[in-house]
Design a protein around this motif. Structure first.
Motif, PDB file in Angstrom:
ATOM      1  N   LYS A   5      -6.697   5.061  11.813  1.00  0.00           N
ATOM      2  CA  LYS A   5      -5.987   3.808  10.903  1.00  0.00           C
ATOM      3  C   LYS A   5      -6.330   2.405  10.674  1.00  0.00           C
ATOM      4  O   LYS A   5      -6.281   2.229   9.787  1.00  0.00           O
ATOM      5  CB  LYS A   5      -4.622   4.241  11.826  1.00  0.00           C
ATOM      6  N   SER A   6      -6.939   2.499  11.716  1.00  0.00           N
ATOM      7  CA  SER A   6      -7.196   0.771  11.207  1.00  0.00           C
ATOM      8  C   SER A   6      -8.244   0.512  10.739  1.00  0.00           C
ATOM      9  O   SER A   6      -8.717  -1.257  10.514  1.00  0.00           O
ATOM     10  CB  SER A   6      -7.662  -0.047  13.347  1.00  0.00           C
ATOM     11  N   ARG A   7      -8.970   1.073  10.140  1.00  0.00           N
ATOM     12  CA  ARG A   7     -10.286   1.047   9.350  1.00  0.00           C
ATOM     13  C   ARG A   7      -9.752   1.068   8.038  1.00  0.00           C
ATOM     14  O   ARG A   7     -10.732   1.541   6.992  1.00  0.00           O
ATOM     15  CB  ARG A   7     -11.115   2.040   9.814  1.00  0.00           C
ATOM     16  N   ILE A   8      -8.707   1.527   7.387  1.00  0.00           N
ATOM     17  CA  ILE A   8      -8.495   2.240   6.338  1.00  0.00           C
ATOM     18  C   ILE A   8      -6.771   1.315   6.002  1.00  0.00           C
ATOM     19  O   ILE A   8      -5.931   0.694   6.499  1.00  0.00           O
ATOM     20  CB  ILE A   8      -7.324   3.648   6.353  1.00  0.00           C
ATOM     21  N   ILE A   9      -7.411   0.022   4.989  1.00  0.00           N
ATOM     22  CA  ILE A   9      -6.696  -0.708   4.614  1.00  0.00           C
ATOM     23  C   ILE A   9      -6.219  -0.378   2.717  1.00  0.00           C
ATOM     24  O   ILE A   9      -6.846  -0.158   2.045  1.00  0.00           O
ATOM     25  CB  ILE A   9      -8.131  -2.096   3.492  1.00  0.00           C
ATOM     26  N   LEU A  10      -4.890  -1.249   3.391  1.00  0.00           N
ATOM     27  CA  LEU A  10      -3.679  -0.265   1.793  1.00  0.00           C
ATOM     28  C   LEU A  10      -3.845  -1.239   1.067  1.00  0.00           C
ATOM     29  O   LEU A  10      -2.837  -2.552   1.286  1.00  0.00           O
ATOM     30  CB  LEU A  10      -2.584   0.445   2.301  1.00  0.00           C
ATOM     31  N   ALA A  11      -4.254  -1.135  -0.349  1.00  0.00           N
ATOM     32  CA  ALA A  11      -3.945  -2.164  -1.425  1.00  0.00           C
ATOM     33  C   ALA A  11      -2.616  -1.727  -1.423  1.00  0.00           C
ATOM     34  O   ALA A  11      -2.234  -0.915  -2.503  1.00  0.00           O
ATOM     35  CB  ALA A  11      -4.743  -1.897  -2.302  1.00  0.00           C
ATOM     36  N   LEU A  12      -1.606  -3.032  -1.776  1.00  0.00           N
ATOM     37  CA  LEU A  12      -0.202  -3.241  -2.053  1.00  0.00           C
ATOM     38  C   LEU A  12      -0.141  -4.090  -3.589  1.00  0.00           C
ATOM     39  O   LEU A  12       0.200  -5.280  -3.501  1.00  0.00           O
ATOM     40  CB  LEU A  12       0.548  -4.366  -1.663  1.00  0.00           C
ATOM     41  N   ASP A  13      -0.871  -3.027  -4.725  1.00  0.00           N
ATOM     42  CA  ASP A  13      -0.506  -3.633  -5.725  1.00  0.00           C
ATOM     43  C   ASP A  13       0.074  -3.707  -6.736  1.00  0.00           C
ATOM     44  O   ASP A  13       0.373  -2.455  -7.881  1.00  0.00           O
ATOM     45  CB  ASP A  13      -1.947  -3.151  -6.896  1.00  0.00           C
ATOM     46  N   PHE A  14       1.738  -4.462  -6.583  1.00  0.00           N
ATOM     47  CA  PHE A  14       2.553  -4.165  -6.501  1.00  0.00           C
ATOM     48  C   PHE A  14       2.659  -5.878  -7.400  1.00  0.00           C
ATOM     49  O   PHE A  14       2.869  -6.411  -6.778  1.00  0.00           O
ATOM     50  CB  PHE A  14       4.141  -4.023  -5.583  1.00  0.00           C
ATOM     51  N   PRO A  15       3.382  -5.767  -8.597  1.00  0.00           N
ATOM     52  CA  PRO A  15       4.018  -6.556  -8.954  1.00  0.00           C
ATOM     53  C   PRO A  15       5.090  -7.945  -8.858  1.00  0.00           C
ATOM     54  O   PRO A  15       5.578  -8.700  -9.687  1.00  0.00           O
ATOM     55  CB  PRO A  15       4.557  -6.201 -10.857  1.00  0.00           C
ATOM     56  N   ALA A  16       5.655  -6.952  -7.667  1.00  0.00           N
ATOM     57  CA  ALA A  16       6.972  -7.852  -7.439  1.00  0.00           C
ATOM     58  C   ALA A  16       7.041  -7.066  -5.621  1.00  0.00           C
ATOM     59  O   ALA A  16       6.487  -5.701  -5.456  1.00  0.00           O
ATOM     60  CB  ALA A  16       8.212  -7.167  -7.528  1.00  0.00           C
ATOM     61  N   GLU A  17       7.729  -8.564  -4.858  1.00  0.00           N
ATOM     62  CA  GLU A  17       8.084  -8.235  -3.492  1.00  0.00           C
ATOM     63  C   GLU A  17       8.353  -7.025  -3.423  1.00  0.00           C
ATOM     64  O   GLU A  17       8.708  -6.083  -2.433  1.00  0.00           O
ATOM     65  CB  GLU A  17       8.813  -9.578  -2.756  1.00  0.00           C
ATOM     66  N   ARG A 207     -18.870   8.979   6.042  1.00  0.00           N
ATOM     67  CA  ARG A 207     -19.815   9.184   6.485  1.00  0.00           C
ATOM     68  C   ARG A 207     -20.848   8.729   5.820  1.00  0.00           C
ATOM     69  O   ARG A 207     -22.084   8.491   7.234  1.00  0.00           O
ATOM     70  CB  ARG A 207     -19.708  10.464   6.303  1.00  0.00           C
ATOM     71  N   LEU A 208     -21.148   8.183   4.764  1.00  0.00           N
ATOM     72  CA  LEU A 208     -21.938   7.233   4.967  1.00  0.00           C
ATOM     73  C   LEU A 208     -21.928   5.772   5.274  1.00  0.00           C
ATOM     74  O   LEU A 208     -23.012   5.168   5.090  1.00  0.00           O
ATOM     75  CB  LEU A 208     -21.569   6.519   2.498  1.00  0.00           C
ATOM     76  N   GLY A 209     -21.323   5.656   6.458  1.00  0.00           N
ATOM     77  CA  GLY A 209     -21.114   4.308   7.104  1.00  0.00           C
ATOM     78  C   GLY A 209     -19.937   2.796   6.585  1.00  0.00           C
ATOM     79  O   GLY A 209     -20.417   2.054   7.632  1.00  0.00           O
ATOM     80  N   SER A 210     -19.446   3.407   5.640  1.00  0.00           N
ATOM     81  CA  SER A 210     -17.975   2.584   5.242  1.00  0.00           C
ATOM     82  C   SER A 210     -17.195   2.243   7.036  1.00  0.00           C
ATOM     83  O   SER A 210     -16.892   2.448   7.454  1.00  0.00           O
ATOM     84  CB  SER A 210     -17.134   2.834   4.322  1.00  0.00           C
ATOM     85  N   ASP A 211     -17.383   0.619   7.250  1.00  0.00           N
ATOM     86  CA  ASP A 211     -16.775  -0.038   8.256  1.00  0.00           C
ATOM     87  C   ASP A 211     -15.270   0.280   7.865  1.00  0.00           C
ATOM     88  O   ASP A 211     -13.914   0.554   8.449  1.00  0.00           O
ATOM     89  CB  ASP A 211     -17.181  -1.274   8.801  1.00  0.00           C
ATOM     90  N   TYR A 212     -15.061  -0.319   6.568  1.00  0.00           N
ATOM     91  CA  TYR A 212     -13.157   0.110   6.264  1.00  0.00           C
ATOM     92  C   TYR A 212     -13.237   0.599   4.594  1.00  0.00           C
ATOM     93  O   TYR A 212     -14.219  -0.059   3.540  1.00  0.00           O
ATOM     94  CB  TYR A 212     -12.965  -1.771   5.965  1.00  0.00           C
ATOM     95  N   ILE A 213     -12.051   1.335   4.317  1.00  0.00           N
ATOM     96  CA  ILE A 213     -11.998   1.868   3.519  1.00  0.00           C
ATOM     97  C   ILE A 213     -10.880   1.530   3.044  1.00  0.00           C
ATOM     98  O   ILE A 213      -9.825   0.981   3.650  1.00  0.00           O
ATOM     99  CB  ILE A 213     -11.609   3.554   3.463  1.00  0.00           C
ATOM    100  N   VAL A 214     -10.842   0.808   1.094  1.00  0.00           N
ATOM    101  CA  VAL A 214      -9.064   0.568   0.377  1.00  0.00           C
ATOM    102  C   VAL A 214      -9.528   1.678  -0.438  1.00  0.00           C
ATOM    103  O   VAL A 214     -10.177   2.038  -1.314  1.00  0.00           O
ATOM    104  CB  VAL A 214     -10.064  -0.735   0.006  1.00  0.00           C
ATOM    105  N   VAL A 215      -7.917   1.916  -0.150  1.00  0.00           N
ATOM    106  CA  VAL A 215      -6.498   3.464  -0.120  1.00  0.00           C
ATOM    107  C   VAL A 215      -5.918   2.199  -1.589  1.00  0.00           C
ATOM    108  O   VAL A 215      -5.150   1.157  -0.527  1.00  0.00           O
ATOM    109  CB  VAL A 215      -6.651   4.576   1.008  1.00  0.00           C
ATOM    110  N   GLY A 216      -5.750   3.037  -2.517  1.00  0.00           N
ATOM    111  CA  GLY A 216      -4.658   2.428  -3.808  1.00  0.00           C
ATOM    112  C   GLY A 216      -3.788   3.293  -3.823  1.00  0.00           C
ATOM    113  O   GLY A 216      -2.710   3.662  -3.318  1.00  0.00           O
ATOM    114  N   ARG A 217      -4.064   3.041  -5.035  1.00  0.00           N
ATOM    115  CA  ARG A 217      -2.948   4.052  -5.984  1.00  0.00           C
ATOM    116  C   ARG A 217      -2.814   5.571  -5.878  1.00  0.00           C
ATOM    117  O   ARG A 217      -1.171   6.350  -5.900  1.00  0.00           O
ATOM    118  CB  ARG A 217      -3.279   3.829  -7.641  1.00  0.00           C
ATOM    119  N   ALA A 218      -3.899   5.612  -4.717  1.00  0.00           N
ATOM    120  CA  ALA A 218      -3.201   7.180  -4.633  1.00  0.00           C
ATOM    121  C   ALA A 218      -2.239   7.748  -4.004  1.00  0.00           C
ATOM    122  O   ALA A 218      -1.797   8.576  -2.822  1.00  0.00           O
ATOM    123  CB  ALA A 218      -4.997   8.112  -3.932  1.00  0.00           C
ATOM    124  N   VAL A 219      -2.403   6.189  -2.591  1.00  0.00           N
ATOM    125  CA  VAL A 219      -1.327   6.478  -1.717  1.00  0.00           C
ATOM    126  C   VAL A 219       0.128   5.633  -2.565  1.00  0.00           C
ATOM    127  O   VAL A 219       1.627   6.069  -2.381  1.00  0.00           O
ATOM    128  CB  VAL A 219      -1.187   6.131  -0.479  1.00  0.00           C
TER     129      VAL A 219
END
Length: 251
Positions: A5-17, A207-219
């Motif tokens: 979990k500490s290596r998954i960054i959730l992209a908060l791509d929203f137009p408002a708080e 598996r390819l070696g990413s240190d952090y992954i950024v996940v957005g719209r899928a979640v």
């Protein structure tokens, strides 16, 4: 198992708080790291970083700074004082700009604290070879340019780069395993590609070696964000059980 979990960054791509808060409420207790990009930062202002830090989250401020060295230095100084954990600039801005950005972070970091990670954007994951060659007028293969940018970023004292997971093995080979890789273009199985062209699943990215992954719209755009998040974690759990702990450099 390593705390993935500490290596998954959730992209908060929203137009408002308020929309961001609804998503965070749905994912209460699940997140450790989030990304604030241009859309939310420009809508809510710098105070959004304070608000997220108060929630106990680590924050990647994704503004992709690309300007003259003095401006980049000032921008990074301000972001360090906000308490950001990770920030980025475009490698295409050149070595002097990247060095100035690092200097700004070091000067702006509060006394006794570690400066934010400084990551260089190589080639956007929406950029194809055709776009790079014909519109950006950069010859060669995308992978060649990404590796060259990664080497330049390392020489400038950067901590790592943003790249597609597909390019991570080449970046690690060229810049070393400790050089950080932050990888967008992540799509769990069954998700739409959207405007991305160089994509992988979360399991493949690690598996390819990413240190952090950024996940957005899928979640964040899912009908049930918590269920989408947990399904992704389950797939990762199953993958690491079969393949072993996700790889990656020093964090």
């Amino acid at each position: 198992m390593e705390n993935v979990k500490s290596r998954i960054i959730l992209a908060l791509d929203f137009p408002a708080e308020d929309e961001m808060n609804r998503c965070l409420s749905a994912l209460q207790g699940e997140l450790e790291y989030v990304k604030v990009g241009m859309e939310l930062f420009y809508a809510a202002g710098p105070s959004i970083v304070y608000a997220l830090k108060e929630r106990g989250l680590k924050v990647f401020v994704d503004l992709k700074v690309h300007d003259i060295p003095n401006t980049a230095r000032g921008a990074m100084n301000s972001l360090a004082r906000l308490g950001a954990d990770m920030v980025n600039v475009h490698v295409a801005g050149g070595r002097a700009m990247m060095e100035a950005a690092r200097e700004g972070l070091e000067a702006g970091a509060p006394a006794g604290s570690t400066r934010p990670l400084l990551i260089g954007v190589t080639m956007l994951t929406s950029t194809s070879r055709q776009t790079m060659n014909e519109q950006l007028l950069i010859p060669g293969q995308v992978e060649e340019v990404v590796v060259g940018y990664a080497q330049l970023a390392k020489e400038a004292g950067m901590d790592g780069v943003v790249a597609s997971p597909l390019e991570v093995p080449l970046v690690k080979q060229a810049a070393g395993t400790a050089f950080q890789t932050v990888t967008p273009g992540i799509r769990p199985s069954g998700s739409a590609r959207g405007d991305q062209t160089r994509v992988t699943t979360p399991e493949e990215a690690f598996r390819l070696g990413s240190d952090y992954i950024v996940v957005g719209r899928a979640v964040t755009a899912a009908e049930e964000p918590r269920a989408a998040w947990q399904a992704m974690l389950t797939a990762l759990q199953n993958s690491t059980t079969e393949q072993g702990t996700p790889t990656g450099g020093k964090r």
